[in-house]
Motif scaffolding. Structure first.
Motif, PDB file in Angstrom:
ATOM      1  N   UNK A   1      46.525 -54.855  41.591  1.00 35.09           N
ATOM      2  CA  UNK A   1      46.520 -55.844  42.542  1.00 35.09           C
ATOM      3  C   UNK A   1      45.276 -56.347  42.993  1.00 35.09           C
ATOM      4  N   UNK A   2      44.093 -55.436  42.863  1.00 35.47           N
ATOM      5  CA  UNK A   2      42.805 -55.663  43.096  1.00 35.47           C
ATOM      6  C   UNK A   2      42.121 -56.447  42.093  1.00 35.47           C
ATOM      7  N   UNK A   3      42.511 -56.263  40.715  1.00 34.56           N
ATOM      8  CA  UNK A   3      42.225 -57.209  39.750  1.00 34.56           C
ATOM      9  C   UNK A   3      43.153 -58.550  39.439  1.00 34.56           C
ATOM     10  N   UNK A   4      44.028 -58.729  39.992  1.00 30.64           N
ATOM     11  CA  UNK A   4      44.914 -59.750  39.721  1.00 30.64           C
ATOM     12  C   UNK A   4      44.441 -61.044  40.262  1.00 30.64           C
ATOM     13  N   UNK A   5      43.458 -60.972  41.527  1.00 28.22           N
ATOM     14  CA  UNK A   5      43.223 -62.231  42.082  1.00 28.22           C
ATOM     15  C   UNK A   5      41.969 -62.845  41.171  1.00 28.22           C
ATOM     16  N   UNK A   6      41.393 -62.035  40.272  1.00 29.77           N
ATOM     17  CA  UNK A   6      40.600 -62.669  39.127  1.00 29.77           C
ATOM     18  C   UNK A   6      41.112 -63.106  38.062  1.00 29.77           C
ATOM     19  N   UNK A   7      42.274 -63.539  38.228  1.00 33.12           N
ATOM     20  CA  UNK A   7      43.244 -64.090  37.098  1.00 33.12           C
ATOM     21  C   UNK A   7      43.537 -63.386  35.712  1.00 33.12           C
ATOM     22  N   UNK A   8      43.157 -61.971  35.810  1.00 36.29           N
ATOM     23  CA  UNK A   8      43.408 -60.874  34.709  1.00 36.29           C
ATOM     24  C   UNK A   8      44.884 -60.908  34.475  1.00 36.29           C
ATOM     25  N   UNK A   9      45.421 -60.752  33.459  1.00 37.83           N
ATOM     26  CA  UNK A   9      46.844 -60.259  33.224  1.00 37.83           C
ATOM     27  C   UNK A   9      46.588 -58.875  32.982  1.00 37.83           C
ATOM     28  N   UNK A  10      47.402 -58.454  33.744  1.00 36.85           N
ATOM     29  CA  UNK A  10      47.460 -56.872  33.967  1.00 36.85           C
ATOM     30  C   UNK A  10      48.709 -56.116  33.638  1.00 36.85           C
ATOM     31  N   UNK A  11      49.027 -55.334  32.711  1.00 33.77           N
ATOM     32  CA  UNK A  11      49.951 -54.484  32.384  1.00 33.77           C
ATOM     33  C   UNK A  11      49.721 -53.030  32.648  1.00 33.77           C
ATOM     34  N   UNK A  12      50.619 -52.496  33.326  1.00 37.35           N
ATOM     35  CA  UNK A  12      50.610 -50.853  33.787  1.00 37.35           C
ATOM     36  C   UNK A  12      51.848 -50.370  33.190  1.00 37.35           C
ATOM     37  N   UNK A  13      51.344 -49.056  32.729  1.00 39.05           N
ATOM     38  CA  UNK A  13      52.256 -48.086  32.138  1.00 39.05           C
ATOM     39  C   UNK A  13      52.298 -46.691  33.167  1.00 39.05           C
ATOM     40  N   UNK A  14      53.260 -46.570  33.718  1.00 40.62           N
ATOM     41  CA  UNK A  14      53.421 -45.429  34.963  1.00 40.62           C
ATOM     42  C   UNK A  14      54.122 -44.314  34.147  1.00 40.62           C
ATOM     43  N   UNK A  15      53.414 -43.263  33.663  1.00 41.11           N
ATOM     44  CA  UNK A  15      53.774 -42.261  32.936  1.00 41.11           C
ATOM     45  C   UNK A  15      54.338 -41.062  33.378  1.00 41.11           C
ATOM     46  N   UNK A  16      54.599 -41.201  35.024  1.00 44.73           N
ATOM     47  CA  UNK A  16      55.257 -40.170  35.566  1.00 44.73           C
ATOM     48  C   UNK A  16      56.398 -40.753  36.143  1.00 44.73           C
TER      49      UNK A  16
END
Length: 179
Positions: free
Chosen positions: A73-88
């Motif tokens: 969320x903090x990075x999304x405002x900068x227009x970056x495409x974020x993919x997250x893997x939640x390994x737990x």
């Protein structure tokens, strides 16, 4: 990052988030000051990324897990495409006093365009949590998508001003084709 912030981040991750996310809340210790240090750690990490020269920054970012759950969320405002893997896991049952801290984590994750989970159960648990506790989002369980925004009327059609997150199930570490 100052050691005090690092230490508080470590405690919050390991003494609170890890047990709660594994449906073991009886082993968790919640300390509000450590939650603030966790937030400061994620903000400091975002600040470090923001200082990267624009020519050196890539547009697609991969965030891995609960230590950096607020980064999407903090990075999304900068227009970056974020993919997250939640390994737990994402917990099936969340105690009432743990809803707000986990809601903060969920909202951080929803800055991602895609969030991967190991199992359908973990993905379903996350979708159900967002549907129940994050009312600014619309959850489509069947399509495994979460959309933020408000319906608005545009030229006689309902349009959706949205930020969309796709939920994926991707078991890691096993040969899925064999099994």
């Amino acid at each position: 990052i100052p050691q005090t912030i690092v230490d508080g981040h470590y405690r919050y991750c390991n003494e609170f988030l890890w047990p709660v996310l594994h449906d073991l809340p009886q082993y968790s210790t919640y300390i509000a000051a450590d939650r603030l240090l966790y937030n400061q750690f994620n903000l400091a990490s975002t600040s470090i990324i923001a200082k990267t020269p624009k020519a050196d920054i890539i547009n697609n970012w991969f965030v891995n897990d609960y230590q950096f759950a607020l980064l999407p969320e903090l990075l999304s405002s900068s227009g970056l495409a974020i993919t997250t893997f939640w390994h737990i896991p994402w917990p099936r049952n969340v105690q009432p006093n743990h809803i707000e801290p986990l809601k903060e984590i969920a909202l951080g994750l929803l800055g991602s365009r895609k969030i991967g989970f190991h199992t359908q159960e973990y993905a379903d648990n996350f979708l159900n949590f967002v549907q129940e506790h994050c009312h600014q989002y619309r959850v489509d369980i069947v399509k495994m998508t979460i959309v933020m925004g408000n319906e608005r009327e545009s030229y006689g059609h309902n349009r959706f001003n949205q930020k969309k997150t796709s939920i994926l199930v991707r078991p890691l570490g096993i040969d899925t084709q064999y099994w």
